[in-house]
Design a protein around this motif. Structure first.
Motif, PDB file in Angstrom:
ATOM      1  N   GLY A  21       1.030  -1.164   0.109  1.00  0.00           N
ATOM      2  CA  GLY A  21      -0.019   0.194   0.005  1.00  0.00           C
ATOM      3  C   GLY A  21       0.750   1.141  -0.193  1.00  0.00           C
ATOM      4  O   GLY A  21       2.128   1.281  -0.578  1.00  0.00           O
ATOM      5  N   SER A  22       0.149   2.355   0.632  1.00  0.00           N
ATOM      6  CA  SER A  22       0.923   3.690   0.439  1.00  0.00           C
ATOM      7  C   SER A  22       2.331   3.748   1.285  1.00  0.00           C
ATOM      8  O   SER A  22       2.848   4.789   1.178  1.00  0.00           O
ATOM      9  N   THR A  23       2.728   2.635   2.062  1.00  0.00           N
ATOM     10  CA  THR A  23       3.903   2.722   2.478  1.00  0.00           C
ATOM     11  C   THR A  23       4.960   2.792   1.555  1.00  0.00           C
ATOM     12  O   THR A  23       6.199   3.498   1.603  1.00  0.00           O
ATOM     13  N   PHE A  24       4.602   2.337   0.236  1.00  0.00           N
ATOM     14  CA  PHE A  24       5.543   2.518  -0.804  1.00  0.00           C
ATOM     15  C   PHE A  24       5.747   3.662  -1.439  1.00  0.00           C
ATOM     16  O   PHE A  24       6.893   3.899  -2.131  1.00  0.00           O
ATOM     17  N   LYS A  25       4.887   4.521  -1.012  1.00  0.00           N
ATOM     18  CA  LYS A  25       5.243   6.012  -1.726  1.00  0.00           C
ATOM     19  C   LYS A  25       6.348   6.375  -1.045  1.00  0.00           C
ATOM     20  O   LYS A  25       6.895   7.310  -1.736  1.00  0.00           O
ATOM     21  N   ALA A  26       6.972   6.049   0.208  1.00  0.00           N
ATOM     22  CA  ALA A  26       8.289   6.621   0.485  1.00  0.00           C
ATOM     23  C   ALA A  26       9.389   6.124  -0.235  1.00  0.00           C
ATOM     24  O   ALA A  26       9.968   7.082  -0.700  1.00  0.00           O
ATOM     25  N   LEU A  27       9.385   5.231  -0.784  1.00  0.00           N
ATOM     26  CA  LEU A  27      10.244   4.398  -1.914  1.00  0.00           C
ATOM     27  C   LEU A  27      10.304   5.206  -3.203  1.00  0.00           C
ATOM     28  O   LEU A  27      10.990   5.731  -3.671  1.00  0.00           O
ATOM     29  N   SER A  28       8.634   5.372  -3.591  1.00  0.00           N
ATOM     30  CA  SER A  28       8.738   6.224  -4.756  1.00  0.00           C
ATOM     31  C   SER A  28       8.915   7.689  -4.891  1.00  0.00           C
ATOM     32  O   SER A  28       9.755   8.129  -5.791  1.00  0.00           O
ATOM     33  N   ILE A  29       8.798   8.506  -3.893  1.00  0.00           N
ATOM     34  CA  ILE A  29       9.105   9.831  -3.641  1.00  0.00           C
ATOM     35  C   ILE A  29      10.569   9.925  -3.363  1.00  0.00           C
ATOM     36  O   ILE A  29      11.038  10.858  -3.913  1.00  0.00           O
TER      37      ILE A  29
END
Length: 298
Positions: free
Chosen positions: A5-13
Motif C-alpha cells: 500500500g501507500s508505505t511504498f510511496k516513501a520509496l517512490s518519492i
C-alpha cells in the motif's frame, strides 16, 4: 508477500528526489483522476488541486505519486526498486522466505500503480529494509536476526540514496505525523515520523471490495532514527468509534503509537520534554522548517 500500500510511496518519492528530476518544491497536478487506457487512478482523499511533493506525501496522493514515478520512467523505476532489494528474494538466517510477485510485463501502468503500493508483492521485512535505508542516511544493509555491531553493520552496508534524500524522507515522515495520516502514532516526547498504507486484499486473484491489508511504518526519533516500527493488519474490522473506517491510520497507526509508548521506555528511552533544536539542517537550508504546513513551507 503482500502489497504494501501507500508505505511504498516513501520509496517512490525518494526515488524521484534522488533522481534529481524532482525537488520538494516540485508541483504535480492532482486536480483530476489520472486515466491510462481503460484504467483510472483516484485519490482516496482527493484534494482536486496541484500539490507540492510534501503535500503528495501527507495527503497520500496516488495521482501525485504516479506522476512523480513517471518522471523517472519505467526502467529507472525498476532499477531503483531492484537497488532497494524489492524485486529479489530476501534471504536471512531463517530459511522461510518468499519471492516477490513482480509483473511479468512491466509498462507505464505498472509503474504508476506500483508507485503507490499496488501491483508488487513483497515480504514485510523487505519493505522495512528499504525504509530503513531511506531514513538512516541512505545506507542499505540486509536485515539480521543476530547481534551485529555498528562496525559490522557498516561493512555490509552500501549507499543507495544521498544524505539529502534521506533527510528529506525523515522530514516528510515527521510532517506526516504532525498533520497527516500518521497523527495517531504521534506520541509526545518521541518525535515520531510515519506513513500509513492500506491495500485492498487480494482474494482468489481479485481485489476485494471490503477487505484490506493495512500497514504502518514509524520511525523514532525522526531527526536521527534509532527505531523503526512496522505494524500490519490482515483484514481489520472498523471500531465502532471510527465511523466505519478500517484504513491503516485507525488500526495499524494506533497500534504503532501504543507500541512506541510502551516499548521505548522498556528500552531505556524516556520521552523528551523538548523537540530537537535543529532536526533537519539540510532541509532548513533549502527553505523548509521542522514541520511543513499544508503548503509545504514552514
Amino acid at each position: 508477500v503482500y502489497e504494501m500500500g501507500s508505505t511504498f510511496k516513501a520509496l517512490s518519492i525518494s526515488m524521484a528526489l534522488d533522481s534529481g528530476r524532482v525537488t520538494l518544491g516540485t508541483r504535480v497536478d492532482a486536480r483530476d483522476s489520472l486515466r491510462y487506457g481503460r484504467f483510472t487512478i483516484h485519490d482516496f482523499h482527493a484534494t482536486h488541486r496541484i500539490l507540492t511533493v510534501p503535500e503528495v506525501f501527507t495527503h497520500s496522493s496516488n495521482i501525485g505519486t504516479a506522476r512523480l514515478a513517471l518522471m523517472v520512467g519505467v526502467e529507472g523505476h525498476k532499477a531503483f526498486l531492484r537497488k532497494m532489494g524489492q524485486l529479489d528474494r530476501l534471504r536471512t538466517e531463517l530459511p522461510e522466505s518468499a519471492e516477490p510477485l513482480v509483473p511479468k510485463r512491466w509498462g507505464e501502468l505498472n509503474t504508476m500503480t506500483i508507485a503507490f503500493g499496488q501491483g508488487l508483492n513483497v515480504a514485510p521485512i523487505q519493505a522495512v529494509m528499504a525504509v530503513c535505508a531511506l531514513v538512516n542516511g541512505g545506507n542499505m544493509m540486509v536485515p539480521t536476526f543476530l547481534p551485529r555491531t555498528p562496525e559490522e553493520a557498516a561493512k555490509v552496508s552500501h549507499r543507495v540514496v544521498s544524505e539529502q534524500t534521506s533527510e528529506s524522507m525523515r522530514y516528510l515522515m515527521r510532517s506526516n505525523a504532525t498533520h497527516g495520516s500518521a497523527s495517531f502514532a504521534n506520541v509526545p516526547g518521541y518525535y515520531v515520523g510515519g506513513k500509513t498504507g492500506t491495500a485492498d486484499k487480494i482474494i482468489h486473484g481479485h481485489y476485494s471490495e471490503n477487505k484490506v491489508f493495512t500497514t504502518f511504518m514509524a520511525i523514532t526519533p525522526a531527526d536521527k532514527p534509532k527505531y523503526l516500527f512496522m505494524t500490519i493488519y490482515d483484514d481489520p474490522m472498523p471500531a465502532p468509534e471510527d465511523h466505519g473506517f478500517h484504513t491503516a491510520a485507525y488500526n495499524a497507526g494506533r497500534v504503532a503509537g501504543a507500541l512506541i509508548r510502551r516499548v521505548e521506555p522498556l528500552e531505556g528511552v524516556p520521552p523528551e520534554k523538548n523537540p530537537p533544536n535543529q532536526p533537519f539542517p539540510i532541509i532548513a537550508r533549502l527553505g523548509y522548517g521542522a514541520d511543513a504546513d499544508k503548503t509545504g513551507k514552514e
